[in-house]
Design a protein around this motif. Sequence first.
Motif, PDB file in Angstrom:
ATOM      1  N   UNK A 246       0.812  -1.216   0.000  1.00 27.63           N
ATOM      2  CA  UNK A 246       0.000   0.000   0.000  1.00 27.63           C
ATOM      3  C   UNK A 246       0.847   1.269   0.000  1.00 27.63           C
ATOM      4  N   UNK A 247       2.175   1.094   0.056  1.00 24.74           N
ATOM      5  CA  UNK A 247       3.069   2.244   0.035  1.00 24.74           C
ATOM      6  C   UNK A 247       3.812   2.417   1.348  1.00 24.74           C
ATOM      7  N   UNK A 248       4.907   3.171   1.289  1.00 24.23           N
ATOM      8  CA  UNK A 248       5.712   3.471   2.472  1.00 24.23           C
ATOM      9  C   UNK A 248       5.231   4.776   3.086  1.00 24.23           C
ATOM     10  N   UNK A 249       4.968   4.748   4.383  1.00 17.17           N
ATOM     11  CA  UNK A 249       4.419   5.918   5.071  1.00 17.17           C
ATOM     12  C   UNK A 249       5.454   7.036   5.151  1.00 17.17           C
ATOM     13  N   UNK A 250       4.958   8.262   5.218  1.00 16.13           N
ATOM     14  CA  UNK A 250       5.841   9.407   5.433  1.00 16.13           C
ATOM     15  C   UNK A 250       6.448   9.323   6.834  1.00 16.13           C
ATOM     16  N   UNK A 251       7.543  10.024   7.043  1.00 14.69           N
ATOM     17  CA  UNK A 251       8.195   9.978   8.352  1.00 14.69           C
ATOM     18  C   UNK A 251       9.036  11.235   8.547  1.00 14.69           C
ATOM     19  N   UNK A 252       9.401  11.471   9.785  1.00 13.68           N
ATOM     20  CA  UNK A 252      10.334  12.548  10.100  1.00 13.68           C
ATOM     21  C   UNK A 252      11.021  12.223  11.415  1.00 13.68           C
ATOM     22  N   UNK A 253      12.247  12.719  11.563  1.00 12.30           N
ATOM     23  CA  UNK A 253      13.003  12.540  12.803  1.00 12.30           C
ATOM     24  C   UNK A 253      13.608  13.883  13.209  1.00 12.30           C
TER      25      UNK A 253
END
Length: 751
Positions: free
Chosen positions: A694-701
């Motif tokens: 279904x796709x790779x989720x967005x992320x942030x660090x």
Amino acid sequence: MRVLRLLLLLALILVLGGRVSQAQQTVSGRVRDYAGAPVSGATVSNGHEQVRTDRDGAFAIVDATGVLDISAGGLASARVRLVAGQPVEVVLAPAALRHDERVVVTAQRQDADPFVVPGSVSVVTRRDLEERLPRTTPDALAETAGVFMQKTNHGGGSPFLRGLVGNQVLILVDGVRLNNATYRLGPNQYLNTIDPATIERIEVVRGHGAVLYGTDAMGGVVHVITRTPMPRGGDWFLDARSVVKGATGTPEQSARVELEGGRGSFAWGGGVSVRAFGDLRAGGDLGVRAPSAYDEADLDLKGHWVPGPGRALTVSLQQTRQENVGRFDQVAQRGFASWAFDPQQRSLASATYRQQVGRAGVESLVATVAVQRVLEERRSRRTGSTVEVVERDVVRVGSGGLVASWRPLGGWRVISGIDVTTDAVDSGRTDTNQLTGQSRALRGLYADDASARSVAVYAHGQRAIGPAHVEAGARYASHVVRASAPTFGAFTLDADAVVAQAGLSVPLTDGLRSFVSVWQGFRAPNVDDVSALGGFDFGIETPTQTLQPESSLAVEGGAKWRSATWSASASVYRMDLRDLIERVRGTWLGQATYEGQNVWVRDNVGRARVHGLEVETQVALSPSVQMRAWLTQTHGQEITRAEPMRRIPPVHGLLGLAWRPASGSHWAELVWRGAGRQDRLASGDRADHRIDPNGTASWHTLTVRGGWRLATGVELVGAIENTLDQPYRVHGSGIDGAGRTAWVGAHVRLF
């Protein structure tokens, strides 16, 4: 074609001809900062070669042009005009922009100002590495503009450049190719076999590179340049330094001890690094990702001798050994009870001789020879099975090159040369029943005793036409792969390639330049392409005997800004890819399956197109506060299948804010890094166990780091990475990103 090769080689010999002149003189000097302290590791360039200052800020270099350019991280660059009989004493002021690099070597295979180069170049400096203390060399590139770092396992890391990865991106170590004849399609882990503690700087050329460096440089070039000790003259000297680091969350214990010494015109340096990495703990509630722990030991030694004005010999040895480097994805998702690289080892020995000439139009000659050995053992056992499979590949690479810098008529400055590389591959497999102890020897992943050979000649010139900078070049390369095995006989694959490149950089106003560049790239078929027989993520791959080089045609245009307090660049590019070597369904021995898995073969069936946008900037908000940011967008389309290209990175970027007071005794930095959602997937992505269909989720660090100089020769650094403990996975990776991790390190000068 053979006649063409002989003519090109003859022309090259004529170009490189010329007797050595010893008329040039060596000048020495010292570099200090605005507070009067010596600056070690500063770059001093005469336009043809560059040296580094020693711990006392001292240097010695040939007076080739009457002008020296001096630069150092965190300090403003300076240009000094030499005056006969006067000592060179240079004082560098504070730099408003931390990463305002004035000298790179990779983009044009000689010293060049990246502001003038008609292309996109990123640099990771020694100071960056000392402050961040990256766990691995792939981690050292994680904050680099235009680079997307994928990790199949915790002990790996493969850089994406312009949507391409693996054997379509060239990696160099001190000018020597890390890529070899078994570099496989897709991501790999080999960049992780370079000890980050030995690195002086990393230069990334995005896009072009095939004319100067040859096959595989379709997406660009990652050049890892290790530290070189510099002679100080006078009596014997000996320095000792150590670096230690400990991390919690995702455990790490690392230590390095290094020595540097010498006398007169000779200096040597070397060190030993030992690292132990525990199983990665992912963010949020994801928990520990086992197996991902592994151990590593590194050894390096380098000698540098300056026998006279304009001459230098550098000899280097590097060795890395990693043990029990696990593949979490194979155990968690593909039905294996165990899967690891054990061991993974790389050894490199090289020698480089540089000679300033100054006669018959020839400015300098550089000759390099290198020998490299890569050992990789893959140990696996399927769940419910008592049979351990051990695949063992050994690749021995010999390479040599001769490069000349010369000035023909018309104001051109030309770099020309010849490269020769040979690869020999030993491959085998042993299946052992753990209960009975019985073993069976089988064919390895590649045909045993397979080999590859390449010979290439090239020329790349540049000149100023008024205020404009023009460059152009071409390369001819011949590649031969030989393999034989009882199952498919013996064969020879012969592939030639001719590529060219041209670029133009024009000043629009003071501090503003526009540029455009057009280039071709190629990737010659290697041993992995033509003789592989073994498992991969979707089945069994079988040998192929009819392949041609992959090719690319690309254009890039953009603008660059530079002032005392602000620098920025923006570029757009388009790259057309043809004859891509891709896996397609096939048969082996007349059957569509082998050992219960689907059979695949490789063929030149792919056509694709990549275009994108890259923007980066640095701003000095005040004398002690700097901001940096970059954003990269990549769009790839597979024309043959009318679907997205595989593994295309999502939009990703970085925003950093740093505080560096003029005292230089302490600093702090806040870094946000993130990526958007990627649900524009190819059919191969949806079938890849590492990618959510279904796709790779967005992320942030968010990372907070800082440092404090406790005393002369003692500096503490530390960070809290992924401060908010966000769960995330970089698109295409086989393991999740690390959760909240706190670490502390120390740089200590022992004597």
